[in-house]
Design a protein around this motif. Structure first.
Motif, PDB file in Angstrom:
ATOM      1  N   SER A 160     -60.817  -6.859 -67.298  1.00  0.00           N
ATOM      2  CA  SER A 160     -59.980  -6.656 -68.487  1.00  0.00           C
ATOM      3  C   SER A 160     -58.485  -6.763 -68.177  1.00  0.00           C
ATOM      4  O   SER A 160     -58.055  -6.633 -67.030  1.00  0.00           O
ATOM      5  CB  SER A 160     -60.273  -5.276 -69.090  1.00  0.00           C
ATOM      6  OG  SER A 160     -59.763  -4.283 -68.221  1.00  0.00           O
ATOM      7  N   PHE A 161     -57.714  -6.958 -69.255  1.00  0.00           N
ATOM      8  CA  PHE A 161     -56.258  -6.947 -69.134  1.00  0.00           C
ATOM      9  C   PHE A 161     -55.800  -5.641 -68.486  1.00  0.00           C
ATOM     10  O   PHE A 161     -54.969  -5.623 -67.589  1.00  0.00           O
ATOM     11  CB  PHE A 161     -55.612  -7.069 -70.524  1.00  0.00           C
ATOM     12  CG  PHE A 161     -55.579  -8.459 -71.056  1.00  0.00           C
ATOM     13  CD1 PHE A 161     -54.546  -9.322 -70.719  1.00  0.00           C
ATOM     14  CD2 PHE A 161     -56.589  -8.920 -71.890  1.00  0.00           C
ATOM     15  CE1 PHE A 161     -54.506 -10.621 -71.213  1.00  0.00           C
ATOM     16  CE2 PHE A 161     -56.554 -10.221 -72.381  1.00  0.00           C
ATOM     17  CZ  PHE A 161     -55.518 -11.067 -72.049  1.00  0.00           C
ATOM     18  N   GLN A 162     -56.396  -4.538 -68.986  1.00  0.00           N
ATOM     19  CA  GLN A 162     -55.931  -3.224 -68.522  1.00  0.00           C
ATOM     20  C   GLN A 162     -56.199  -3.029 -67.025  1.00  0.00           C
ATOM     21  O   GLN A 162     -55.341  -2.547 -66.289  1.00  0.00           O
ATOM     22  CB  GLN A 162     -56.597  -2.105 -69.332  1.00  0.00           C
ATOM     23  CG  GLN A 162     -56.014  -0.738 -69.005  1.00  0.00           C
ATOM     24  CD  GLN A 162     -56.249   0.302 -70.087  1.00  0.00           C
ATOM     25  OE1 GLN A 162     -56.767  -0.006 -71.155  1.00  0.00           O
ATOM     26  NE2 GLN A 162     -55.873   1.528 -69.812  1.00  0.00           N
ATOM     27  N   ALA A 178     -47.228  -0.748 -73.819  1.00  0.00           N
ATOM     28  CA  ALA A 178     -45.757  -0.725 -73.834  1.00  0.00           C
ATOM     29  C   ALA A 178     -45.166  -1.700 -72.818  1.00  0.00           C
ATOM     30  O   ALA A 178     -44.187  -2.402 -73.120  1.00  0.00           O
ATOM     31  CB  ALA A 178     -45.264   0.693 -73.563  1.00  0.00           C
ATOM     32  N   VAL A 179     -45.774  -1.791 -71.625  1.00  0.00           N
ATOM     33  CA  VAL A 179     -45.174  -2.707 -70.632  1.00  0.00           C
ATOM     34  C   VAL A 179     -45.449  -4.168 -70.992  1.00  0.00           C
ATOM     35  O   VAL A 179     -44.620  -5.048 -70.738  1.00  0.00           O
ATOM     36  CB  VAL A 179     -45.600  -2.407 -69.169  1.00  0.00           C
ATOM     37  CG1 VAL A 179     -45.102  -1.052 -68.723  1.00  0.00           C
ATOM     38  CG2 VAL A 179     -47.096  -2.530 -68.964  1.00  0.00           C
ATOM     39  N   LEU A 180     -46.605  -4.419 -71.614  1.00  0.00           N
ATOM     40  CA  LEU A 180     -46.879  -5.803 -72.040  1.00  0.00           C
ATOM     41  C   LEU A 180     -45.959  -6.195 -73.185  1.00  0.00           C
ATOM     42  O   LEU A 180     -45.549  -7.353 -73.301  1.00  0.00           O
ATOM     43  CB  LEU A 180     -48.353  -5.958 -72.424  1.00  0.00           C
ATOM     44  CG  LEU A 180     -49.303  -5.925 -71.222  1.00  0.00           C
ATOM     45  CD1 LEU A 180     -50.753  -5.764 -71.661  1.00  0.00           C
ATOM     46  CD2 LEU A 180     -49.158  -7.190 -70.373  1.00  0.00           C
ATOM     47  N   GLU A 181     -45.621  -5.222 -74.024  1.00  0.00           N
ATOM     48  CA  GLU A 181     -44.654  -5.508 -75.092  1.00  0.00           C
ATOM     49  C   GLU A 181     -43.277  -5.771 -74.484  1.00  0.00           C
ATOM     50  O   GLU A 181     -42.553  -6.665 -74.929  1.00  0.00           O
ATOM     51  CB  GLU A 181     -44.587  -4.332 -76.072  1.00  0.00           C
ATOM     52  CG  GLU A 181     -45.780  -4.324 -77.024  1.00  0.00           C
ATOM     53  CD  GLU A 181     -45.831  -3.106 -77.943  1.00  0.00           C
ATOM     54  OE1 GLU A 181     -46.543  -3.165 -78.943  1.00  0.00           O
ATOM     55  OE2 GLU A 181     -45.167  -2.089 -77.639  1.00  0.00           O
ATOM     56  N   ALA A 182     -42.947  -5.001 -73.447  1.00  0.00           N
ATOM     57  CA  ALA A 182     -41.617  -5.153 -72.818  1.00  0.00           C
ATOM     58  C   ALA A 182     -41.402  -6.568 -72.287  1.00  0.00           C
ATOM     59  O   ALA A 182     -40.294  -7.089 -72.336  1.00  0.00           O
ATOM     60  CB  ALA A 182     -41.442  -4.126 -71.698  1.00  0.00           C
ATOM     61  N   VAL A 183     -42.471  -7.184 -71.767  1.00  0.00           N
ATOM     62  CA  VAL A 183     -42.307  -8.546 -71.216  1.00  0.00           C
ATOM     63  C   VAL A 183     -42.746  -9.607 -72.220  1.00  0.00           C
ATOM     64  O   VAL A 183     -42.920 -10.774 -71.886  1.00  0.00           O
ATOM     65  CB  VAL A 183     -43.073  -8.735 -69.883  1.00  0.00           C
ATOM     66  CG1 VAL A 183     -42.571  -7.774 -68.818  1.00  0.00           C
ATOM     67  CG2 VAL A 183     -44.574  -8.579 -70.078  1.00  0.00           C
ATOM     68  N   ASP A 184     -42.973  -9.172 -73.449  1.00  0.00           N
ATOM     69  CA  ASP A 184     -43.284 -10.101 -74.544  1.00  0.00           C
ATOM     70  C   ASP A 184     -44.643 -10.777 -74.409  1.00  0.00           C
ATOM     71  O   ASP A 184     -44.822 -11.908 -74.868  1.00  0.00           O
ATOM     72  CB  ASP A 184     -42.179 -11.177 -74.614  1.00  0.00           C
ATOM     73  CG  ASP A 184     -41.715 -11.385 -76.035  1.00  0.00           C
ATOM     74  OD1 ASP A 184     -42.216 -10.664 -76.917  1.00  0.00           O
ATOM     75  OD2 ASP A 184     -40.883 -12.274 -76.258  1.00  0.00           O
ATOM     76  N   PHE A 218     -46.623 -11.183 -66.317  1.00  0.00           N
ATOM     77  CA  PHE A 218     -47.655 -10.147 -66.165  1.00  0.00           C
ATOM     78  C   PHE A 218     -47.380  -9.319 -64.898  1.00  0.00           C
ATOM     79  O   PHE A 218     -47.513  -8.096 -64.877  1.00  0.00           O
ATOM     80  CB  PHE A 218     -49.038 -10.813 -66.085  1.00  0.00           C
ATOM     81  CG  PHE A 218     -50.175  -9.869 -66.354  1.00  0.00           C
ATOM     82  CD1 PHE A 218     -50.646  -9.687 -67.649  1.00  0.00           C
ATOM     83  CD2 PHE A 218     -50.765  -9.151 -65.324  1.00  0.00           C
ATOM     84  CE1 PHE A 218     -51.688  -8.800 -67.905  1.00  0.00           C
ATOM     85  CE2 PHE A 218     -51.801  -8.267 -65.567  1.00  0.00           C
ATOM     86  CZ  PHE A 218     -52.274  -8.092 -66.862  1.00  0.00           C
ATOM     87  N   SER A 219     -46.969 -10.014 -63.870  1.00  0.00           N
ATOM     88  CA  SER A 219     -46.680  -9.350 -62.604  1.00  0.00           C
ATOM     89  C   SER A 219     -45.486  -8.392 -62.736  1.00  0.00           C
ATOM     90  O   SER A 219     -45.475  -7.294 -62.173  1.00  0.00           O
ATOM     91  CB  SER A 219     -46.388 -10.441 -61.570  1.00  0.00           C
ATOM     92  OG  SER A 219     -46.257  -9.927 -60.303  1.00  0.00           O
ATOM     93  N   LEU A 220     -44.502  -8.820 -63.541  1.00  0.00           N
ATOM     94  CA  LEU A 220     -43.358  -7.934 -63.791  1.00  0.00           C
ATOM     95  C   LEU A 220     -43.821  -6.703 -64.582  1.00  0.00           C
ATOM     96  O   LEU A 220     -43.382  -5.577 -64.317  1.00  0.00           O
ATOM     97  CB  LEU A 220     -42.261  -8.696 -64.540  1.00  0.00           C
ATOM     98  CG  LEU A 220     -41.018  -7.893 -64.908  1.00  0.00           C
ATOM     99  CD1 LEU A 220     -40.335  -7.309 -63.663  1.00  0.00           C
ATOM    100  CD2 LEU A 220     -40.008  -8.754 -65.684  1.00  0.00           C
ATOM    101  N   ALA A 221     -44.748  -6.930 -65.531  1.00  0.00           N
ATOM    102  CA  ALA A 221     -45.280  -5.801 -66.303  1.00  0.00           C
ATOM    103  C   ALA A 221     -45.956  -4.789 -65.371  1.00  0.00           C
ATOM    104  O   ALA A 221     -45.820  -3.572 -65.540  1.00  0.00           O
ATOM    105  CB  ALA A 221     -46.265  -6.301 -67.360  1.00  0.00           C
TER     106      ALA A 221
END
Ligand SMILES: Nc1ncnc2c1ncn2[C@@H]1O[C@H](COP(=O)(O)OP(=O)(O)OP(=O)(O)O)[C@@H](O)[C@H]1O
Length: 334
Positions: A160-162, A178-184, A218-221
């Motif tokens: 999964s993504f999570q 929240a972190v996935l939103e932060a990196v769009d 994704f890695s930044l997230a």
């Protein structure tokens, strides 16, 4: 999947994550050579909030990929990847490492993660917040320092993504979102409303279907999530005076596959999220390092210049200025 299987994946994930700093194939060879590694002398268990300040000191350190553990010197045929490195990085300082291909930038990052060992004669010459690096168990070190590689590694398709974001399950779904939103990436990848909603966090992530730039985002997230988990844990357990939000972030060409606008957005996120952190970033894109406190220019494994980027670029003959001019030419062509 059994518990044993999940554990193996988690171990593989972190081992790969660690070894994917720099060129994966080269490091595969490197990690095969170096690991499993001796634990002799790794006898300091740092406090749970280490590194509290994030000060780094490297004194006269040379390193070669060719030196086996226990050997005294690099032989003549084994070229040094790093030569007599001296670098003091103050807590919270933002340092960019620049230089031409093969100049030793990634090797400096590897040195700080103990993925590349100094020659035995200078093994004791690296400290973080005063603690000698060679005394700290390698996996503890890599858990405490947040590192973002150029080529992110993903768990097998179907995971999964999570789980890909947080393999140890230390965060909540809200924190992951929240972190996935932060990196769009939330609206564009995980849950696109335009397509009637996506699979959500529990949905499978197929890494092959991601662009290299999406992988880097994704890695930044992941890194942001680690910082947030670290800050929350530290606030709960802190007994000593110090910041709740400091540490060390290492970045190796983390935005090499994204366009300039996305790169600028990534740099802003890094600046905001890791404001209290010491940052050491390898970058070829010199325009993004102009806001850093200092650049370190490398050539043939040596530090050949260091100083504030805006000062160096003004100097008539500076190595950074030379790189800047070369960058200008290619920016002009693009
Ligand atoms: N795994 C390895 N095995 C042997 N030599 C290596 C390995 N990785 C790097 N080197 C050598 O170490 C030197 C420094 O390489 P490094 O990857 O640190 O340079 P770099 O400045 O990061 O280059 P680039 O900009 O191309 O990523 C080079 O001479 C390189 O060939």
């Amino acid at each position: 999947m059994t518990f044993g299987d999940s554990l193996s994946y988690i171990i593989i994930f972190y081992t790969q994550l660690e070894t994917s700093i720099g060129a994966v194939s080269r490091l595969k060879t490197f990690s095969d050579k170096v690991e499993p590694e001796s634990r002799e002398g790794e006898d300091i268990v740092p406090a749970s909030d280490w590194p509290l300040k994030g000060g780094i000191q490297i004194r006269g350190v040379s390193a070669s990929y060719g030196v086996a553990a226990g050997a005294e010197h690099a032989s003549d045929s084994q070229q040094l990847a790093l030569v007599d490195l001296n670098l003091d990085i103050a807590p919270g300082e933002k340092v960019a490492i620049c230089g031409r291909t093969g100049s030793g930038k990634s090797s400096t990052i590897l040195l700080l993660l103990r993925l590349l060992d100094p020659l035995p004669s200078c093994n004791e010459n690296i400290t973080i917040d005063g603690t000698p690096l060679h005394k700290i168990d390698r996996s503890t070190l890599r858990q405490r320092i947040i590192a973002v590689p150029q080529d992110p590694v993903f768990l097998p398709d179907g995971t999964s993504f999570q789980a890909n974001l947080d393999p140890l399950g230390l965060s909540t779904a809200a924190e992951c979102r929240a972190v996935l939103e932060a990196v769009d990436l939330w609206a564009s990848l995980v849950d696109p409303p335009a397509r009637g909603g996506g699979p959500g966090l529990a949905g499978p992530l197929a890494a092959d279907a991601l662009s290299q730039g999406q992988k880097q985002l994704f890695s930044l997230a992941r890194a942001i999530l680690r910082r947030r988990i670290r800050a929350r844990t530290r606030t709960r357990t802190r007994t000593r005076a110090g910041s709740d939000d400091s540490g060390i972030l290492l970045l190796d060409e983390v935005s090499s596959s994204v366009d300039r606008d996305t790169d600028r957005a990534m740099q802003q996120i890094i600046k905001d999220e890791f404001a209290g952190y010491t940052i050491v970033m390898v970058s070829h894109r010199l325009d993004v390092v102009m806001d850093f406190d200092r650049v370190v220019v490398m050539d043939s494994g040596r530090i050949v210049e260091t100083g504030p980027p805006r000062d160096l670029v003004e100097l008539e003959s500076s190595r950074f200025g030379e790189l800047w001019m070369i960058g200008n030419e290619s920016r002009g062509k693009a």
